[in-house]
Structures are given as structure tokens and as C-alpha cells.
Motif scaffolding. Structure first.
Motif, PDB file in Angstrom:
ATOM      1  N   LEU A 447       0.814  -1.208   0.000  1.00 19.03           N
ATOM      2  CA  LEU A 447       0.000   0.000   0.000  1.00 19.03           C
ATOM      3  C   LEU A 447       0.852   1.264   0.000  1.00 19.03           C
ATOM      4  O   LEU A 447       0.377   2.329  -0.437  1.00 19.03           O
ATOM      5  N   ARG A 448       2.115   1.182   0.468  1.00 24.11           N
ATOM      6  CA  ARG A 448       2.997   2.351   0.513  1.00 24.11           C
ATOM      7  C   ARG A 448       4.002   2.358  -0.628  1.00 24.11           C
ATOM      8  O   ARG A 448       4.855   3.247  -0.691  1.00 24.11           O
ATOM      9  N   ASP A 449       3.885   1.372  -1.517  1.00 20.05           N
ATOM     10  CA  ASP A 449       4.821   1.264  -2.641  1.00 20.05           C
ATOM     11  C   ASP A 449       4.364   2.170  -3.786  1.00 20.05           C
ATOM     12  O   ASP A 449       3.167   2.206  -4.130  1.00 20.05           O
ATOM     13  N   PHE A 450       5.319   2.870  -4.388  1.00 21.67           N
ATOM     14  CA  PHE A 450       4.981   3.802  -5.469  1.00 21.67           C
ATOM     15  C   PHE A 450       4.387   3.080  -6.677  1.00 21.67           C
ATOM     16  O   PHE A 450       3.358   3.497  -7.229  1.00 21.67           O
ATOM     17  N   ASP A 451       5.036   2.015  -7.122  1.00 22.79           N
ATOM     18  CA  ASP A 451       4.570   1.302  -8.316  1.00 22.79           C
ATOM     19  C   ASP A 451       3.149   0.773  -8.116  1.00 22.79           C
ATOM     20  O   ASP A 451       2.296   0.854  -9.026  1.00 22.79           O
ATOM     21  N   PHE A 452       2.878   0.230  -6.921  1.00 18.83           N
ATOM     22  CA  PHE A 452       1.539  -0.314  -6.654  1.00 18.83           C
ATOM     23  C   PHE A 452       0.489   0.798  -6.683  1.00 18.83           C
ATOM     24  O   PHE A 452      -0.580   0.651  -7.295  1.00 18.83           O
ATOM     25  N   ASN A 453       0.814   1.926  -6.061  1.00 15.74           N
ATOM     26  CA  ASN A 453      -0.140   3.038  -6.029  1.00 15.74           C
ATOM     27  C   ASN A 453      -0.313   3.667  -7.406  1.00 15.74           C
ATOM     28  O   ASN A 453      -1.401   4.137  -7.755  1.00 15.74           O
ATOM     29  N   PHE A 454       0.771   3.674  -8.177  1.00 20.08           N
ATOM     30  CA  PHE A 454       0.688   4.194  -9.549  1.00 20.08           C
ATOM     31  C   PHE A 454      -0.284   3.354 -10.373  1.00 20.08           C
ATOM     32  O   PHE A 454      -1.169   3.880 -11.065  1.00 20.08           O
ATOM     33  N   MET A 455      -0.142   2.013 -10.301  1.00 23.73           N
ATOM     34  CA  MET A 455      -1.033   1.105 -11.025  1.00 23.73           C
ATOM     35  C   MET A 455      -2.469   1.215 -10.501  1.00 23.73           C
ATOM     36  O   MET A 455      -3.437   1.199 -11.270  1.00 23.73           O
ATOM     37  N   LEU A 456      -2.599   1.347  -9.174  1.00 27.63           N
ATOM     38  CA  LEU A 456      -3.931   1.448  -8.581  1.00 27.63           C
ATOM     39  C   LEU A 456      -4.636   2.709  -9.056  1.00 27.63           C
ATOM     40  O   LEU A 456      -5.844   2.690  -9.339  1.00 27.63           O
ATOM     41  N   LYS A 457      -3.873   3.802  -9.167  1.00 21.67           N
ATOM     42  CA  LYS A 457      -4.444   5.065  -9.628  1.00 21.67           C
ATOM     43  C   LYS A 457      -4.857   4.969 -11.092  1.00 21.67           C
ATOM     44  O   LYS A 457      -5.935   5.442 -11.486  1.00 21.67           O
ATOM     45  N   ILE A 458      -4.021   4.345 -11.902  1.00 20.74           N
ATOM     46  CA  ILE A 458      -4.339   4.208 -13.333  1.00 20.74           C
ATOM     47  C   ILE A 458      -5.620   3.395 -13.529  1.00 20.74           C
ATOM     48  O   ILE A 458      -6.550   3.813 -14.219  1.00 20.74           O
ATOM     49  N   PHE A 459      -5.645   2.206 -12.917  1.00 17.60           N
ATOM     50  CA  PHE A 459      -6.779   1.308 -13.174  1.00 17.60           C
ATOM     51  C   PHE A 459      -8.050   1.766 -12.462  1.00 17.60           C
ATOM     52  O   PHE A 459      -9.155   1.435 -12.907  1.00 17.60           O
ATOM     53  N   SER A 460      -7.934   2.514 -11.394  1.00 18.39           N
ATOM     54  CA  SER A 460      -9.134   3.072 -10.771  1.00 18.39           C
ATOM     55  C   SER A 460      -9.742   4.157 -11.654  1.00 18.39           C
ATOM     56  O   SER A 460     -10.913   4.518 -11.485  1.00 18.39           O
ATOM     57  N   SER A 461      -8.950   4.703 -12.587  1.00 14.79           N
ATOM     58  CA  SER A 461      -9.470   5.663 -13.569  1.00 14.79           C
ATOM     59  C   SER A 461     -10.065   4.967 -14.792  1.00 14.79           C
ATOM     60  O   SER A 461     -10.899   5.540 -15.490  1.00 14.79           O
ATOM     61  N   ILE A 462      -9.595   3.742 -15.041  1.00 16.32           N
ATOM     62  CA  ILE A 462     -10.072   2.999 -16.209  1.00 16.32           C
ATOM     63  C   ILE A 462     -11.323   2.187 -15.886  1.00 16.32           C
ATOM     64  O   ILE A 462     -12.292   2.153 -16.664  1.00 16.32           O
ATOM     65  N   PHE A 463     -11.330   1.537 -14.730  1.00 14.99           N
ATOM     66  CA  PHE A 463     -12.382   0.575 -14.412  1.00 14.99           C
ATOM     67  C   PHE A 463     -13.795   1.146 -14.383  1.00 14.99           C
ATOM     68  O   PHE A 463     -14.734   0.463 -14.800  1.00 14.99           O
ATOM     69  N   PRO A 464     -14.043   2.355 -13.877  1.00 13.03           N
ATOM     70  CA  PRO A 464     -15.423   2.870 -13.917  1.00 13.03           C
ATOM     71  C   PRO A 464     -15.982   2.935 -15.339  1.00 13.03           C
ATOM     72  O   PRO A 464     -17.159   2.659 -15.562  1.00 13.03           O
ATOM     73  N   TYR A 465     -15.123   3.300 -16.290  1.00 16.01           N
ATOM     74  CA  TYR A 465     -15.564   3.381 -17.680  1.00 16.01           C
ATOM     75  C   TYR A 465     -15.737   1.993 -18.296  1.00 16.01           C
ATOM     76  O   TYR A 465     -16.713   1.723 -19.008  1.00 16.01           O
ATOM     77  N   SER A 466     -14.773   1.109 -18.031  1.00 15.02           N
ATOM     78  CA  SER A 466     -14.883  -0.242 -18.589  1.00 15.02           C
ATOM     79  C   SER A 466     -16.051  -1.000 -17.966  1.00 15.02           C
ATOM     80  O   SER A 466     -16.759  -1.752 -18.636  1.00 15.02           O
ATOM     81  N   GLY A 467     -16.285  -0.799 -16.647  1.00 18.15           N
ATOM     82  CA  GLY A 467     -17.415  -1.454 -15.990  1.00 18.15           C
ATOM     83  C   GLY A 467     -18.743  -0.995 -16.564  1.00 18.15           C
ATOM     84  O   GLY A 467     -19.646  -1.811 -16.793  1.00 18.15           O
ATOM     85  N   ALA A 468     -18.879   0.311 -16.797  1.00 17.43           N
ATOM     86  CA  ALA A 468     -20.115   0.822 -17.404  1.00 17.43           C
ATOM     87  C   ALA A 468     -20.297   0.286 -18.808  1.00 17.43           C
ATOM     88  O   ALA A 468     -21.417  -0.049 -19.233  1.00 17.43           O
ATOM     89  N   LEU A 469     -19.182   0.169 -19.545  1.00 20.44           N
ATOM     90  CA  LEU A 469     -19.259  -0.350 -20.909  1.00 20.44           C
ATOM     91  C   LEU A 469     -19.655  -1.828 -20.908  1.00 20.44           C
ATOM     92  O   LEU A 469     -20.441  -2.268 -21.748  1.00 20.44           O
ATOM     93  N   PHE A 470     -19.107  -2.601 -19.969  1.00 22.16           N
ATOM     94  CA  PHE A 470     -19.512  -4.008 -19.842  1.00 22.16           C
ATOM     95  C   PHE A 470     -21.023  -4.111 -19.635  1.00 22.16           C
ATOM     96  O   PHE A 470     -21.700  -4.942 -20.248  1.00 22.16           O
ATOM     97  N   LYS A 471     -21.550  -3.281 -18.747  1.00 21.66           N
ATOM     98  CA  LYS A 471     -22.976  -3.328 -18.433  1.00 21.66           C
ATOM     99  C   LYS A 471     -23.823  -2.968 -19.640  1.00 21.66           C
ATOM    100  O   LYS A 471     -24.852  -3.602 -19.921  1.00 21.66           O
TER     101      LYS A 471
END
Length: 504
Positions: A447-471
Motif C-alpha cells: 500500500l505504501r509502494d509507489f509502483d503499486f499506487n501508480f497502477m492502482l491510480k491508473i486502473f481506478s481511472s479505467i475501471f469505472p468506464y470499462s465497468g459501465a461499458l460491460f454493463k
């Protein structure tokens, strides 16, 4: 008895509705009222004179009757009882000049004499139904009541079958004996209904011939309901102009490959329907020819082959291959059946395969799943998660990208709370075992690792759109233009993210 022949002429009614089809009381009423003998305005020209009808003709020929509306004469006994058609009981007679000659010949016929006997004896001997003993009548009433109760009971059995089927519940239990604590859903549902229905309770307690709880009866009821539903689907499809076929295969808990068959069409009232038809075990042969024969069997069974305009399966080569797959073989039979690969499935494959080829992303999702595994492995950890966050981590599936999205969104949204919980576990070693403390240290460092937080930030920006598109892509009422618009919006969003890494 002389009656006037008006708009309600009994002769006209008898010509439309045979006397034999009437009830006993209706027959008796017609005979008691007697033959209609109106004064007809009937005449026949004979050389230089004209002969007119006279009511004295009824006295000369007693069986004669007339219809003022049809202007015809009939034989009353033959009109009621004759099984042979002739002019005096079907078309009617109107030749006044030859009535005596024709009447004499008809009056001596065997058929007329038999009908005259029938009308003479009718009603004089009481029908056997009215001579039955009161005891026999009571037995009939008792039998009818039993039939009524049995129909009600079978209706309750069908209700239980439909309820379990609609809820997707198993019918039978491991032990259905009377001494069993749990006799299975089907029998337990019947017992529950019996608590509020005394008739059903008495039947289940006292019936020796047909209780309706045996496995064979359950299977017969399921089969009957299935046949009735299939008939209704066939009726809907017969009125539909276009039909599409959907096939998908998956493995069940017994590791058997089950092929699900679905037909999609627009009903007569404009509703889009997707009707599941059946599961078919294709474990022994999953070749293109075998699946093609299965698809052809369904199309022939529901008589919708000429209406087929679309077919959709998964992306496996045996299904989607352009030259030898099922879709190619179907198009040889029905050229208008275009192949459509499920867009939601394709989106899932694109995202999952893209992520699996990037090492950092692959590691990110592997470590992300560790959060759920850590808290799900111990009831104590789960209880701590519930008390601190009041939120649990969703399950994940390797073949469903949106399951990863739920986990990533949960970690991103509750990141601070998760970090505080892990810190509390580490700072209270006397409350936790060594494995829990060690795993908590590893997750906290993530949770305090830069790479992990970087990936988490990226995919948390992608997933709302992809989830809505799936639906949207899996909603059956979405039109193609709307879906294409949402796909373009998703692509533009991805392009904006790609150009904004510096800001991120």
C-alpha cells in the motif's frame, strides 16, 4: 299445437343445431310445445290455375309442419329423429300440387315410421339417469368431489415445481425418508404449503396411491412444465420475423461440458426476448461438426431456420473460425445468419490479454488479489475487516475482467482504512498469530509502494468506464448506435489517460 313461425322459428333452429345435440330438457320442451303449423303463403301454378296452401292440410297429413320464414313444409318426426337426410327434414317441401302423393310415399317409408315411433315414446319412459338410486348418485357426487380435490392437489405440485425452477433451487435432498430432518426442497415446500391448507395436509398424510413426492413424479412434472414452456416459446417464434442463435459452453461442478442454447427474437408486441432452451452435455465431442449438428437440430425443432439472421458464440476457433467453424457451417445453410462475437466477451479478452503481456501489470493484479486472500483466510481477520471498514473484498475470477475492477476499486476507495487496519494488526502482536503479522507487513508495504499506487491510480481511472461499458454491452435493449457511441467514449477516455501520465 299450432304455433306462429316468426324470427325465432324452431324449425330454422333445428336446421342449424341438430335435435340430437340438445340436452334432454331442451328436447322435451320442443316436443311438448309441438310442431309449428302456421298458415303459409304458399302456392303452386298448375296449367291455368293456381293452388294455394290451406291449413286443412295439417289435418290430412298429421306429421306435417311448416316454417313461415322459409316458406317450406317439413316432416316433424323426421326433423327431430331422422339420421337420413331427405327433402322433408333438410331442404323442405313446397310443391302444393303433389303434396298428397309425396306425403303418402314418405309416410310409408321405414325411416319415417321409425322416427314416428321415437317421437311417440319420447319422455314416456323415464331416463335411466333419473331412476338411479340415491346411493349411486351420492357415489357420483363423491367421485366428482375427489376429482376436484385431486386437480387442486396437482395444481399445488405444479406450483412447487415452478417456484423451485424459477429460483434455481435443487429439488431433491440426500435423504428423503420420513425420518429425515431435511427431505429436500420439493417435499419441504409441499409440507410448508400443507401447514396452511388442510386438504393438502390430509392428502399427504392419508394418500396411499398418489402422494406426488416420488422422484419419478417430480421428473414427470418438470418435464411437463418444460414441454409447456417450449410450446409457448414456439408460438412466440412462429410470429417473429427474425431470430438469432446464441450458444455458449462451460463446465459444471461435475466437470462436464454443458452447452447452453438460447434464441433471441422480437415478439409480436415489440419486446426483445432471450429464451433459454436447454443444456446439452457435449463432453464427448466438441468438434465443429458436432456443435453444428446440435445448432441445426435446434433450428429445425423450433422451425426458425429461414428466419435466422444472426449467430453468436465465444471466440474459440471451433466456433468462430471463418472456414471450418460452426459459424461458417451455419452460413452455408443460412447465408443471412451473420456471425457476431459478443462485444462484452471481446472487451474482456482485449483487456485481460493486454494486461497479461505487461509484466508490471501482471504483478500488480497478482498482488492485488492477495488482499482478499488475506482477509478471507481467517474468520478473525474477516471480523476485523467488517468492524473497521464495514466492507468486504469482492471475489475475483481469472476470466472476468470486471471482477478485478471491483477489487481494485474497493482497495482504492478504502485504501486509508485498510492501511490503518494493517497497522493496528502489526502494533498488536499479542492479538494475532505470526502468519497474520507477517502477511500484514507485506500488504502494508504494498500500500505504501509507489509502483503499486501508480497502477492502482491508473486502473481506478479505467475501471469505472470499462465497468459501465460491460454493463451496456450486455443489456439486451441497447441499440447498436448507442453501444458504438459508448465504445468511442471509452476509447477517447483511454487516449486522454495515455497523454496524462505526467500529471498522474
Amino acid at each position: 299445437m299450432t304455433l306462429s313461425c316468426d324470427n325465432h322459428c324452431v324449425i330454422e333452429k333445428l336446421l342449424q343445431t341438430p335435435f340430437s345435440s340438445l340436452s334432454y330438457n331442451e328436447k322435451l320442451k320442443i316436443i311438448e310445445e309441438g310442431a309449428p303449423k302456421p298458415n303459409l303463403t304458399l302456392h303452386t301454378k298448375v296449367k291455368s290455375c293456381t293452388r294455394h296452401f290451406n291449413t286443412s292440410l295439417y289435418e290430412a297429413i298429421p306429421w306435417l309442419c311448416g316454417c313461415d320464414k322459409l316458406k317450406k313444409l317439413f316432416c316433424w318426426p323426421c326433423l327431430l329423429f331422422s339420421k337420413e337426410k331427405h327433402v322433408f327434414n333438410s331442404a323442405g317441401y313446397n310443391d302444393i300440387n303433389n303434396i298428397y302423393k309425396s306425403g303418402k310415399r314418405h309416410g310409408h317409408s321405414v325411416n319415417h315410421i321409425a322416427c314416428l315411433k321415437e317421437i311417440t315414446l319420447f319422455g314416456k319412459n323415464r331416463r335411466i339417469e333419473f331412476s338411479l338410486s340415491s346411493q349411486y348418485k351420492q357415489s357420483i357426487e363423491k367421485h366428482n368431489e375427489a376429482v376436484k380435490q385431486n386437480r387442486k392437489f396437482v395444481g399445488q405440485l405444479i406450483t412447487a415445481v415452478c417456484f423451485l425452477g424459477s429460483q434455481g433451487l435443487a429439488f431433491r435432498g440426500h435423504d428423503e425418508s420420513v425420518a429425515s430432518v431435511n427431505r429436500g426442497n420439493y417435499i419441504e415446500v409441499l409440507n410448508m404449503l400443507a401447514r396452511y391448507d388442510s386438504d393438502l395436509h390430509n392428502h399427504l398424510e392419508s394418500s396411499t396411491a398418489f402422494r406426488g413426492s416420488s422422484p419419478d413424479i417430480q421428473n414427470e412434472l418438470i418435464h411437463s412444465v418444460s414441454e409447456l414452456m417450449t410450446m409457448e416459446i414456439k408460438k412466440e417464434i412462429s410470429k417473429a420475423n427474425y431470430v438469432s442463435l446464441i450458444l455458449d459452453e462451460t463446465s459444471d461442478v461435475m466437470n462436464k461440458c454443458q452447452l447452453a442454447s438460447v434464441l433471441r427474437y422480437v415478439t409480436a408486441d415489440g419486446n426483445v426476448e432471450e429464451r433459454f432452451l436447454r443444456f446439452t452435455d457435449v463432453s464427448s465431442d466438441r468438434s465443429a461438426n458436432s456443435l453444428f449438428n446440435h445448432a441445426l437440430e435446434i433450428l429445425n425443432d423450433f422451425e426458425c431456420g429461414p428466419k435466422l439472421i444472426a449467430q453468436t458464440y465465444d471466440g474459440a476457433a471451433v466456433m468462430a473460425s471463418q472456414h471450418a467453424g460452426v459459424q461458417a457451417k451455419i452460413r452455408e445453410q443460412y447465408p443471412n445468419a451473420i456471425f457476431v462475437h459478443c462485444y462484452a466477451h471481446r472487451l474482456n479478452l482485449v483487456l485481460a490479454q493486454s494486461a497479461s503481456f505487461i509484466k508490471e501489470v501482471k504483478v500488480f493484479f497478482a498482488t492485488l488479489s492477495g488482499f482478499r486472500t488475506f482477509f478471507a483466510k481467517s474468520t478473525k481477520r474477516t471480523e476485523a475487516l467488517d468492524s473497521h471498514l464495514r466492507k468486504r473484498f469482492p471475489s475475483i475470477a481469472p476470466t472476468r475482467w470486471q471482477y478485478h475492477s471491483r477489487l481494485a476499486e474497493t482497495v482504492h476507495e478504502y485504501r486509508e482504512g485498510i492501511e490503518n487496519l494493517l497497522v493496528s494488526i502489526i502494533e498488536e502482536p499479542e492479538e494475532w498469530d505470526v502468519e497474520t503479522i507477517s502477511s500484514a507487513r507485506g500488504l502494508l508495504s504494498l500500500l505504501r509502494d509507489f509502483d503499486f499506487n501508480f497502477m492502482l491510480k491508473i486502473f481506478s481511472s479505467i475501471f469505472p468506464y470499462s465497468g459501465a461499458l460491460f454493463k451496456i454491452l450486455q443489456t439486451k435493449r441497447s441499440d447498436i448506435a448507442f453501444c458504438n457511441t459508448k465504445i468511442d467514449e471509452f476509447k477517447h477516455h483511454m487516449q486522454r489517460l495515455r497523454g496524462g501520465f505526467d500529471h498522474l
